[in-house]
Each structure stands twice: as C-alpha cells, then as structure tokens.
Design a protein around this motif. Sequence first.
Motif, PDB file in Angstrom:
ATOM      1  N   GLY A  52       0.810  -1.041  -0.254  1.00 26.48           N
ATOM      2  CA  GLY A  52       0.091  -0.083   0.262  1.00 26.48           C
ATOM      3  C   GLY A  52       0.725   1.373  -0.047  1.00 26.48           C
ATOM      4  N   GLY A  53       2.248   1.138  -0.751  1.00 31.13           N
ATOM      5  CA  GLY A  53       2.571   2.486  -0.977  1.00 31.13           C
ATOM      6  C   GLY A  53       3.734   2.591   1.103  1.00 31.13           C
ATOM      7  N   HIS A  54       3.847   1.466   1.746  1.00 30.08           N
ATOM      8  CA  HIS A  54       4.434   1.656   2.993  1.00 30.08           C
ATOM      9  C   HIS A  54       5.348   0.450   3.339  1.00 30.08           C
ATOM     10  CE1 HIS A  54       1.561   5.500   3.622  1.00 30.08           C
ATOM     11  NE2 HIS A  54       0.194   4.104   3.533  1.00 30.08           N
ATOM     12  N   THR A  55       6.082   0.136   3.670  1.00 29.90           N
ATOM     13  CA  THR A  55       7.685  -0.769   4.086  1.00 29.90           C
ATOM     14  C   THR A  55       7.535  -0.709   5.465  1.00 29.90           C
ATOM     15  OG1 THR A  55       9.430  -0.760   3.345  1.00 29.90           O
ATOM     16  CG2 THR A  55       8.889   0.778   3.777  1.00 29.90           C
ATOM     17  N   PHE A  56       8.334  -2.245   5.893  1.00 25.86           N
ATOM     18  CA  PHE A  56       8.548  -2.083   7.008  1.00 25.86           C
ATOM     19  C   PHE A  56      10.432  -2.491   7.014  1.00 25.86           C
ATOM     20  CE2 PHE A  56       4.865  -5.384   6.504  1.00 25.86           C
ATOM     21  CZ  PHE A  56       4.269  -4.922   7.352  1.00 25.86           C
ATOM     22  N   THR A  57      10.948  -1.925   5.740  1.00 23.92           N
ATOM     23  CA  THR A  57      11.595  -1.967   5.518  1.00 23.92           C
ATOM     24  C   THR A  57      13.067  -1.184   6.108  1.00 23.92           C
ATOM     25  OG1 THR A  57      12.739  -1.325   3.955  1.00 23.92           O
ATOM     26  CG2 THR A  57      11.741  -3.659   4.011  1.00 23.92           C
ATOM     27  N   ALA A  62       4.325   4.625  11.806  1.00 26.05           N
ATOM     28  CA  ALA A  62       3.586   4.984  11.210  1.00 26.05           C
ATOM     29  C   ALA A  62       3.195   4.296  10.269  1.00 26.05           C
ATOM     30  CB  ALA A  62       3.579   6.580  10.948  1.00 26.05           C
ATOM     31  N   ALA A  63       5.013   4.007   9.032  1.00 28.75           N
ATOM     32  CA  ALA A  63       4.727   3.172   7.737  1.00 28.75           C
ATOM     33  C   ALA A  63       4.131   1.641   7.831  1.00 28.75           C
ATOM     34  CB  ALA A  63       5.966   2.906   7.466  1.00 28.75           C
ATOM     35  N   ALA A  64       4.746   0.866   9.390  1.00 24.03           N
ATOM     36  CA  ALA A  64       3.880  -0.187   9.114  1.00 24.03           C
ATOM     37  C   ALA A  64       2.817  -0.754  10.166  1.00 24.03           C
ATOM     38  CB  ALA A  64       4.806  -1.227  10.707  1.00 24.03           C
ATOM     39  N   ARG A  65       1.787   0.174  10.611  1.00 22.76           N
ATOM     40  CA  ARG A  65       0.743   0.118  10.812  1.00 22.76           C
ATOM     41  C   ARG A  65      -0.160  -0.186   9.665  1.00 22.76           C
ATOM     42  NH1 ARG A  65      -1.196   1.118  15.887  1.00 22.76           N
ATOM     43  NH2 ARG A  65       0.131   1.960  17.607  1.00 22.76           N
ATOM     44  N   GLU A  66       0.361   1.413   8.352  1.00 23.70           N
ATOM     45  CA  GLU A  66      -0.271   1.719   7.390  1.00 23.70           C
ATOM     46  C   GLU A  66      -0.212   0.348   6.024  1.00 23.70           C
ATOM     47  OE1 GLU A  66      -2.095   3.783   6.250  1.00 23.70           O
ATOM     48  OE2 GLU A  66      -2.048   4.748   8.532  1.00 23.70           O
ATOM     49  N   ALA A  67       0.810  -0.396   6.419  1.00 22.02           N
ATOM     50  CA  ALA A  67       1.165  -1.592   5.582  1.00 22.02           C
ATOM     51  C   ALA A  67       0.132  -2.643   5.911  1.00 22.02           C
ATOM     52  CB  ALA A  67       2.562  -1.966   5.797  1.00 22.02           C
ATOM     53  N   ALA A  68       0.567  -3.024   7.251  1.00 25.67           N
ATOM     54  CA  ALA A  68      -0.246  -4.074   8.285  1.00 25.67           C
ATOM     55  C   ALA A  68      -1.866  -3.643   8.488  1.00 25.67           C
ATOM     56  CB  ALA A  68      -0.175  -3.859   9.839  1.00 25.67           C
ATOM     57  N   ALA A  69      -2.381  -2.322   7.843  1.00 26.74           N
ATOM     58  CA  ALA A  69      -3.820  -2.566   8.087  1.00 26.74           C
ATOM     59  C   ALA A  69      -4.335  -2.705   5.805  1.00 26.74           C
ATOM     60  CB  ALA A  69      -3.930  -0.073   7.488  1.00 26.74           C
ATOM     61  N   PHE A  70      -2.922  -2.094   5.205  1.00 24.64           N
ATOM     62  CA  PHE A  70      -3.217  -2.444   3.743  1.00 24.64           C
ATOM     63  C   PHE A  70      -3.959  -3.716   3.150  1.00 24.64           C
ATOM     64  CE2 PHE A  70      -1.438  -4.852   0.262  1.00 24.64           C
ATOM     65  CZ  PHE A  70      -1.875  -4.179  -1.057  1.00 24.64           C
ATOM     66  N   HIS A  71      -2.890  -4.768   4.138  1.00 29.64           N
ATOM     67  CA  HIS A  71      -3.052  -6.499   3.488  1.00 29.64           C
ATOM     68  C   HIS A  71      -4.329  -6.684   4.370  1.00 29.64           C
ATOM     69  CE1 HIS A  71       0.840  -7.572   1.487  1.00 29.64           C
ATOM     70  NE2 HIS A  71       1.135  -6.010   2.113  1.00 29.64           N
ATOM     71  N   LEU A  72      -5.032  -5.824   5.194  1.00 31.98           N
ATOM     72  CA  LEU A  72      -5.652  -6.483   6.162  1.00 31.98           C
ATOM     73  C   LEU A  72      -7.523  -6.406   5.679  1.00 31.98           C
ATOM     74  CD1 LEU A  72      -7.205  -7.644   9.625  1.00 31.98           C
ATOM     75  CD2 LEU A  72      -7.332  -5.440   9.719  1.00 31.98           C
ATOM     76  N   ARG A  73      -7.340  -5.586   4.937  1.00 30.66           N
ATOM     77  CA  ARG A  73      -7.995  -5.374   3.511  1.00 30.66           C
ATOM     78  C   ARG A  73      -8.790  -6.230   2.475  1.00 30.66           C
ATOM     79  NH1 ARG A  73      -6.247  -0.200   4.735  1.00 30.66           N
ATOM     80  NH2 ARG A  73      -5.315   0.241   2.340  1.00 30.66           N
ATOM     81  N   VAL A 102       3.713  -5.138  18.249  1.00 25.31           N
ATOM     82  CA  VAL A 102       3.857  -6.724  18.285  1.00 25.31           C
ATOM     83  C   VAL A 102       2.474  -6.928  19.176  1.00 25.31           C
ATOM     84  CG1 VAL A 102       4.797  -9.218  18.976  1.00 25.31           C
ATOM     85  CG2 VAL A 102       6.105  -7.562  16.992  1.00 25.31           C
ATOM     86  N   ALA A 103       3.397  -6.244  20.448  1.00 25.69           N
ATOM     87  CA  ALA A 103       2.448  -6.739  21.793  1.00 25.69           C
ATOM     88  C   ALA A 103       1.055  -5.760  21.877  1.00 25.69           C
ATOM     89  CB  ALA A 103       3.286  -5.594  23.131  1.00 25.69           C
ATOM     90  N   GLU A 104       0.741  -5.102  20.802  1.00 22.16           N
ATOM     91  CA  GLU A 104      -0.189  -4.440  20.587  1.00 22.16           C
ATOM     92  C   GLU A 104      -1.825  -5.421  19.550  1.00 22.16           C
ATOM     93  OE1 GLU A 104      -2.343  -0.709  18.259  1.00 22.16           O
ATOM     94  OE2 GLU A 104      -0.360  -0.144  19.193  1.00 22.16           O
ATOM     95  N   GLY A 105      -0.658  -6.222  18.940  1.00 22.86           N
ATOM     96  CA  GLY A 105      -1.596  -6.896  18.070  1.00 22.86           C
ATOM     97  C   GLY A 105      -1.293  -6.043  16.556  1.00 22.86           C
ATOM     98  N   VAL A 106      -0.534  -5.283  16.463  1.00 24.30           N
ATOM     99  CA  VAL A 106      -0.450  -4.766  14.761  1.00 24.30           C
ATOM    100  C   VAL A 106       0.293  -5.761  14.000  1.00 24.30           C
ATOM    101  CG1 VAL A 106      -0.146  -3.381  12.886  1.00 24.30           C
ATOM    102  CG2 VAL A 106      -1.173  -2.818  15.659  1.00 24.30           C
ATOM    103  N   LEU A 107       1.364  -6.022  14.558  1.00 23.16           N
ATOM    104  CA  LEU A 107       2.113  -7.232  14.043  1.00 23.16           C
ATOM    105  C   LEU A 107       2.416  -8.338  15.120  1.00 23.16           C
ATOM    106  CD1 LEU A 107       4.205  -4.598  13.375  1.00 23.16           C
ATOM    107  CD2 LEU A 107       2.679  -5.310  11.773  1.00 23.16           C
TER     108      LEU A 107
END
Length: 366
Positions: A52-57, A62-73, A102-107
Amino acid sequence: MRIDGRVVTPTGVVHGYVEVRGDTIASVGAADTVADRWIVPGFVDIHTHGGGGHTFTTGDAAAAREAAAFHLRHGTTTLVASLVSSPYELMRDATAAFAPLVAEGVLAGIHYEGPYLSQVRCGAQNPDHLRDPSLDELSALIALGGGALRMVTLAPERPGALEAIELLGAHGVVVAVGHTDATYDQTLAAVAAGATVGTHVFNGMRPPHHREPGPVFALLGAAPVVCELIADGTHLHDGTLAFAAKVTGPDRAALITDAMAAAGMPDGEYELGGQTVVVADRVARLARDGSIAGSTLTMDAALRRAVGAGIAMTDAVRMAATTPARAIGLAGEVGALEPGLRADLVVLDDALQVRQVLRAGSPIAL
C-alpha cells in the motif's frame, strides 16, 4: 454474529455457518440452506516487507501500521513484518519501533531476512550489508525485542550459522533457511540444528541438479520444514507451485507474499533496502541488475493463484492460514475456523474475491 456459507475447515468444507461471539469463534455448524460464498480463516502471511505504498524495511512504526492495514483489507489478519539485510543499527531501531506493535497485536512478530545470507544468492538483498552471523548481535536483538522477534532467515553455509540456529531456537525464534548456496548436506545440518522453515523455496537458492540437489530438494524433503512458496506466477511457474505443494503436502507448504511497498500501488520506482526497485506490469525488479525484488502480491491473490494452479481449495486455504500459523507458533490461536480460536475470517465470492473481513470478531472496512 452468524455468517453463512461454505466454511473451509482444516478437515474439509462444511456447508453451514460460523458463529462468532465477541472476539472468538463460538461454533461451526451445518445448515440446510447455504449462502453462495466461501468462508475461510483470516490469512497468515509470515513474510512480507510492506504494501500500500508503505514499508517495514526502514523501521518506521507509522508506515508499519499502514502496511499492516493495507494487507488486512486483503484478508491478512496475522502478519509478520520482514526486514531486509541492514546494518545492525537499523535492525536495532526497527526492533525497538516494532516491538510495541507486536505487543498491541498489529504485527505478529518481526522477521529478519538477513543479513546473514549468501553473497552469491543474495537476490535483491543489499550485498553491502551481508555478513556472518554474530551471536552477540543476535543476543542483543533478542533481548531488545522482548519476544517480538519471530523468525530469522540465514544461509547455513556461513561461518557461525549452526551456532546461531541453536541460539535462536533456544529463545523460541523460528529459523528459516534462505538466500543460500548451501549443499544438500549443509541444508540438512541446519535442519538438524533446529531450522524449521524454508524461505521462498526455489528463489534465492542454488538451483537443484540431479547430482547436486542442493537446498531445494533438502527443504522439500525434510519432514520438520515448512516451505514458503510465492504464488504470483513470477517467482514460481504454476507447475512448480503445484509440484512443490504436492511434494510437501498442505501441512508443509505456506503461501507468502514477500510483498514490498509497491503492492497495491501503480507501476513506478520504489525503494527496498537502500536500492532502487522498478515495478513494471506489477513485477518488481532491482534497477541495478534486474533481480526480482519481492512482489506486489496480496494473500487473497496468492490463494486465487494456488487454486488456479490446480491446488484444491481446502489445501490452498491450509497453505494460506493453518500451516503458516503453525510454522510461527500460533496454532491454537489463529489460522483455522475452529471453536475457541480468534474470530479471524474472510468471506469470498465464487471468484475468490474478498467481500468481508473480520479480525477478532470486528468487521474491517474494505
């Protein structure tokens, strides 16, 4: 909440319903009339670099949250954030930034794909950052992550690799074999030391030969190993995908995306590990040498590709959810439509397009 349809469970298809109570699957049952749709468990992607235009690398939370949200959809309700080969400082900072997610469950955890990889088989990994495994470095990162580090990919032929495998295993970290020029015997030595995953098998590996089988045959044949497979038609021919899945069976094959930031985005230039990536016709390649650089895949598309390659729907779903969940130690929590597990599910139409996603019982806006 009750959702009706053809329910894909680990043991077969139930023409009935899934009942959700709170954040948990309460029951799965049969019904006389069934809605014309598939209900499958939320996908579990154990290897992805962004989307979704965001990277973990880069280690940006903040980018990690957006990337996870993209894949969740796209139905991925459990996702491991994969880094690429990097200096220790970036690994340290990314681990510190992602541990709260990770603790929050986003990842579901952090995956280091490198830097302990083969120079010869580095693929799109930055060769400037490759090095031998360091027990001191790994020990510090494990401690910093506080349980967030889920998996490490390494090349078993590098000096110190077997000791690193043992260290990681002792701390509950999954070890994967990948980006390797190892021989057949070196690969099996890694499995004996505790490696349990093959990172995007076939890709980034010495190719198999009938007199020098190398890591591919070793990983496909090793009973403890779950083999990652990128079902995008670029990394693997559909015939290779079907062959590998038949050799391993669905309980030892895991569909992954290996997606980068360009997933879900237009063709153009992107960045991966400090290197320029050019995406054309949805295929990502390094600008410097044309090496395939991750993918633009999503897990729903991977499922469609696997079914299109002739893999049975029940097997493909196990490969997209049940098996990868077990590979990273989350069996009994997610990855299947069974009472008591977290209510992660995806509703698909007959074309296997996503129509609804629930994570922990909560609907996701698509």
